[in-house]
Design an enzyme around this catalytic site. Structure first.
Site, PDB file in Angstrom:
ATOM      1  N   ASN A 228     -10.948  13.222   2.010  1.00 22.18           N
ATOM      2  CA  ASN A 228     -12.277  12.738   1.652  1.00 22.18           C
ATOM      3  C   ASN A 228     -13.281  13.879   1.787  1.00 22.18           C
ATOM      4  O   ASN A 228     -12.928  14.973   2.236  1.00 22.18           O
ATOM      5  CB  ASN A 228     -12.705  11.592   2.585  1.00 22.18           C
ATOM      6  CG  ASN A 228     -12.111  10.239   2.175  1.00 22.18           C
ATOM      7  OD1 ASN A 228     -11.757  10.033   1.018  1.00 22.18           O
ATOM      8  ND2 ASN A 228     -12.028   9.333   3.112  1.00 22.18           N
TER       9      ASN A 228
ATOM     10  N   HIS B 136     -10.867   3.622  -4.458  1.00 22.44           N
ATOM     11  CA  HIS B 136     -11.029   4.905  -5.179  1.00 22.44           C
ATOM     12  C   HIS B 136     -10.765   4.749  -6.679  1.00 22.44           C
ATOM     13  O   HIS B 136     -10.135   5.611  -7.303  1.00 22.44           O
ATOM     14  CB  HIS B 136     -10.095   5.983  -4.617  1.00 22.44           C
ATOM     15  CG  HIS B 136     -10.392   6.371  -3.204  1.00 22.44           C
ATOM     16  ND1 HIS B 136     -11.141   7.461  -2.867  1.00 22.44           N
ATOM     17  CD2 HIS B 136     -10.036   5.800  -2.023  1.00 22.44           C
ATOM     18  CE1 HIS B 136     -11.230   7.566  -1.555  1.00 22.44           C
ATOM     19  NE2 HIS B 136     -10.565   6.558  -1.011  1.00 22.44           N
TER      20      HIS B 136
HETATM   21  C1  HEM Z   1      -6.450   5.837  -2.591  1.00 20.79           C
HETATM   22  C2  HEM Z   1      -4.523   3.122   0.920  1.00 20.79           C
HETATM   23  C3  HEM Z   1      -7.039   5.608   4.224  1.00 20.79           C
HETATM   24  C4  HEM Z   1      -8.250   8.787   0.807  1.00 20.79           C
HETATM   25  C5  HEM Z   1      -5.768   4.856  -1.927  1.00 20.79           C
HETATM   26  C6  HEM Z   1      -4.928   3.867  -2.551  1.00 20.79           C
HETATM   27  C7  HEM Z   1      -4.381   3.125  -1.570  1.00 20.79           C
HETATM   28  C8  HEM Z   1      -4.875   3.612  -0.314  1.00 20.79           C
HETATM   29  C9  HEM Z   1      -3.395   1.968  -1.728  1.00 20.79           C
HETATM   30  C10 HEM Z   1      -4.723   3.712  -4.050  1.00 20.79           C
HETATM   31  C11 HEM Z   1      -3.616   4.631  -4.476  1.00 20.79           C
HETATM   32  C12 HEM Z   1      -3.336   4.562  -5.963  1.00 20.79           C
HETATM   33  O1  HEM Z   1      -3.300   3.470  -6.534  1.00 20.79           O
HETATM   34  O2  HEM Z   1      -3.124   5.651  -6.568  1.00 20.79           O
HETATM   35  C13 HEM Z   1      -5.018   3.574   2.128  1.00 20.79           C
HETATM   36  C14 HEM Z   1      -4.635   3.057   3.425  1.00 20.79           C
HETATM   37  C15 HEM Z   1      -5.361   3.739   4.361  1.00 20.79           C
HETATM   38  C16 HEM Z   1      -6.182   4.707   3.633  1.00 20.79           C
HETATM   39  C17 HEM Z   1      -3.625   1.952   3.665  1.00 20.79           C
HETATM   40  C18 HEM Z   1      -5.387   3.618   5.850  1.00 20.79           C
HETATM   41  C19 HEM Z   1      -4.409   3.124   6.570  1.00 20.79           C
HETATM   42  C20 HEM Z   1      -7.549   6.710   3.610  1.00 20.79           C
HETATM   43  C21 HEM Z   1      -8.144   7.843   4.277  1.00 20.79           C
HETATM   44  C22 HEM Z   1      -8.469   8.740   3.305  1.00 20.79           C
HETATM   45  C23 HEM Z   1      -8.087   8.172   2.036  1.00 20.79           C
HETATM   46  C24 HEM Z   1      -8.307   7.968   5.780  1.00 20.79           C
HETATM   47  C25 HEM Z   1      -9.086  10.097   3.420  1.00 20.79           C
HETATM   48  C26 HEM Z   1      -9.027  10.830   4.503  1.00 20.79           C
HETATM   49  C27 HEM Z   1      -7.871   8.241  -0.386  1.00 20.79           C
HETATM   50  C28 HEM Z   1      -8.123   8.881  -1.659  1.00 20.79           C
HETATM   51  C29 HEM Z   1      -7.615   8.032  -2.638  1.00 20.79           C
HETATM   52  C30 HEM Z   1      -7.059   6.886  -1.957  1.00 20.79           C
HETATM   53  C31 HEM Z   1      -8.804  10.222  -1.879  1.00 20.79           C
HETATM   54  C32 HEM Z   1      -7.647   8.266  -4.138  1.00 20.79           C
HETATM   55  C33 HEM Z   1      -6.468   9.108  -4.542  1.00 20.79           C
HETATM   56  C34 HEM Z   1      -6.597   9.496  -5.994  1.00 20.79           C
HETATM   57  O3  HEM Z   1      -7.498  10.297  -6.311  1.00 20.79           O
HETATM   58  O4  HEM Z   1      -5.830   8.988  -6.819  1.00 20.79           O
HETATM   59  N1  HEM Z   1      -5.738   4.666  -0.558  1.00 20.79           N
HETATM   60  N2  HEM Z   1      -5.940   4.569   2.285  1.00 20.79           N
HETATM   61  N3  HEM Z   1      -7.529   6.941   2.250  1.00 20.79           N
HETATM   62  N4  HEM Z   1      -7.238   7.045  -0.603  1.00 20.79           N
HETATM   63 FE1  HEM Z   1      -6.596   5.831   0.837  1.00 20.79          FE
END
Ligand code: HEM
Ligand code: NDP
Length: 499
Positions: free
Chosen positions: A128, A55
């Site tokens: 999402n 992202h």
């Molecule tokens: C961002 C991990 C599943 C939505 C991120 C980031 C990590 C991460 C490490 C970066 C965070 C940052 O640096 O600020 C994971 C892991 C998941 C997972 C380990 C599963 C075990 C999901 C799922 C969704 C999701 C299922 C949505 C339903 C997002 C979104 C961001 C993000 C929207 C961006 C947040 C922002 O706008 O700063 N994710 N994620 N992720 N993830 Fe996940």
């Protein structure tokens, strides 16, 4: 001379000129003593921080959430306490796979993050634009994401890796269907829905727990690009989302979403054919109808993008009293992962940055010191730096505590028993689509799968066949009709082993 409008060093001393470096003689080399030259260059070298590991490309805004319907029977969360109540919100939308310089109009799932600055701390809804996800177990997330990123040898995105992984995980076909459908390429964040995706919980003042799903439906209507339209657009601008969003808000056309919840009484979990805590499944609307809650309006462009959007740190672990987790395995993994990512990306005290600091609640914690401790948390008494202490009577505890969650079973590593369940909901989605929607989806598949090896293609056709024979046939026909002279090469140096 007025001193208020002078350029200064970071120590506040006036800078004599910002035009020329100090040199030894008119044509001579620069002097090491030109501290301001060194400071300018050194600061520039530190202007970038690590991009989000997923992202990375995003667009955001500030706004307000207003409660329009009473849901206090389900939750004691203060932000929903009365109709008309308003809460400040910071949003960030994103693509998943692209790096921070990626084009906006690329086919991908979109992130939909909301930070609600409530009176009881920040609630982050990190969802999402899809109600489900590719996998159901956080154990697989790093492998999945690796297939979305660049190949280690070619440094190119690899359709072969993506479809290889998906073919080994048929539960992904639900999300891949959405990704390849019209909704895989919205024209901008204003024309898409947001979903909390996971099952969360809510509890009310009586201590009753409910399972819930969060939905934010766009009031602007769904609008999408075809692949061809997006290709033309990207040739003109790579920043179409940022432009559309910024200009809409700047011109007073504030985008809005209606918030709904689906509610399942605690004791009903387990009565469905599907696991309600499985992130690859929705709750059908007929069984769990949408209950209207409120309206989200995004109405302010941040004054500084980096400060408010790049520095925003969202985490599913940020819940408030009245909103809780669920046994969803993916959610459990995420509860750990985000704060860890923020400490790495933004530093120990990321929560105190302007985007993340609670605005409507008082922060009072005993974490101390560390790099960049740029705030005070002595709370008016320097002696009270440990807890409990004799100087103050700060207390812990919730007015309406979270009810206990019954858990039983043997500790083990479990897979789902009924694999056929993974095809039921994608079939329902496929059956919702008219023929024109299906044809567009088949062609999107052809573009995405074209470069894959025959073995990967055939494995994916077998997955689609189990969803619906027309689905497999349509995709196969579109792939075969594709001009095979594609310039991206699949990585088939090694003969794939039997899977
Ligand atoms: C961002 C991990 C599943 C939505 C991120 C980031 C990590 C991460 C490490 C970066 C965070 C940052 O640096 O600020 C994971 C892991 C998941 C997972 C380990 C599963 C075990 C999901 C799922 C969704 C999701 C299922 C949505 C339903 C997002 C979104 C961001 C993000 C929207 C961006 C947040 C922002 O706008 O700063 N994710 N994620 N992720 N993830 Fe996940
Ligand atoms: P419904 O007919 O009540 O709901 C269908 C849903 O599908 C609507 O929310 C609609 O969104 C959404 N939709 C339409 N086209 C697409 C698309 N190309 N990609 C993603 N979503 C789309 O049926 P059910 O609740 O029984 O669900 C049937 C199937 O619809 C599910 O298996 C699932 O695949 C999908 N779906 C279900 C959702 C749910 O929470 N129940 C949410 C989203 C999708 P809109 O109202 O905005 O037009």
């Amino acid at each position: 001379m007025s001193t208020s409008n002078r350029i200064t060093t970071t120590a506040g001393t006036p800078v004599p000129t910002n035009e020329t470096a100090k040199t030894a003689g008119k044509r001579g080399p620069t002097l090491l003593e030109d501290y301001q030259l060194i400071e300018k260059l050194a600061h520039q070298n530190r202007e970038r921080i690590p991009e989000r590991v997923v992202h990375a490309k995003g667009w955001g805004a500030q706004g307000t959430f207003t409660v329009t319907h009473d849901i206090t029977q389900y939750t004691c969360a203060s932000l929903f306490s009365e109709v008309g109540k308003k809460t400040d919100v910071l949003s960030r939308w994103s693509t998943v796979a692209g790096e921070s310089g990626a084009a906006d109009a690329e086919r991908d799932v979109r992130g939909f993050s909301l930070k609600f600055y409530t009176e009881e701390g920040n609630w982050d809804m990190v969802g999402n634009n899809t109600p489900i996800f590719f996998i159901r177990d956080g154990y697989k997330f790093p492998d999945f994401i690796r297939t979305q990123k660049r190949h280690p040898k070619t440094n190119l995105r690899s359709p072969e890796a993506m479809f290889d992984f998906w073919a080994s995980h048929p539960e992904s076909v639900h999300q891949v269907t959405i990704l390849m459908s019209d909704r895989g390429l919205p024209i901008n964040p204003m024309h898409m829905n947001g979903y909390g995706s996971h099952t969360f919980s809510m509890w009310n003042k009586k201590g009753e727990r409910f399972w819930v799903k969060f939905h934010f439906k766009t009031q602007q209507g769904h609008k999408h690009y075809t692949n061809a339209e997006a290709e033309t657009l990207i040739g003109k601008t790579r920043e179409s989302y940022q432009e559309d969003l910024f200009n809409a808000i700047d011109n007073g056309h504030f985008p809005k979403w209606t918030m709904y919840i689906q509610v399942m009484p605690e004791e009903e979990a387990g009565q469905q054919s599907y696991n309600p805590f499985d992130l690859t499944k929705v709750w059908p609307h007929d069984d769990y109808p949408l209950i209207e809650v409120g309206e989200l309006e995004m109405n302010k462009n941040p004054d500084n993008y980096f400060q408010m959007i790049e520095n925003a740190a969202y985490s599913p672990s940020n819940v408030v009293p009245g909103i809780g987790f669920s046994p969803d395995k993916m959610l459990q993994a995420r509860i750990f992962s985000y704060a860890d990512a923020h400490r790495y990306r933004l530093g120990t005290h990321y929560e105190a940055l302007p985007a993340n600091a609670p605005k409507a609640s008082v922060v009072k914690h005993y974490h101390k010191d560390g790099a960049m401790r740029f705030f005070t948390n002595d709370f008016d008494n320097a002696n009270a730096y440990y807890e409990p202490n004799q100087y103050e009577a700060a207390h812990t505890g919730l007015e309406y505590p979270e009810p206990p969650l019954k858990i039983d079973g043997d500790a083990n590593r479990y897979d789902v028993e009924d694999k056929d369940i993974d095809y039921v909901q994608p079939r329902a989605l496929f059956e919702l689509m008219d023929q024109a929607q299906r044809e567009r989806m088949f062609n999107n598949y052809a573009a995405a799968m074209g470069p894959c090896s025959d073995s990967v293609k055939n494995r994916w056709y077998s997955v689609l066949e189990k969803v619906h024979p027309d689905y497999a046939q349509g995709v196969k026909a579109a792939v075969e009709a594709l001009d095979t002279d594609v310039n991206t090469v699949p990585i088939t140096d090694d003969t794939p082993k039997e899977v």
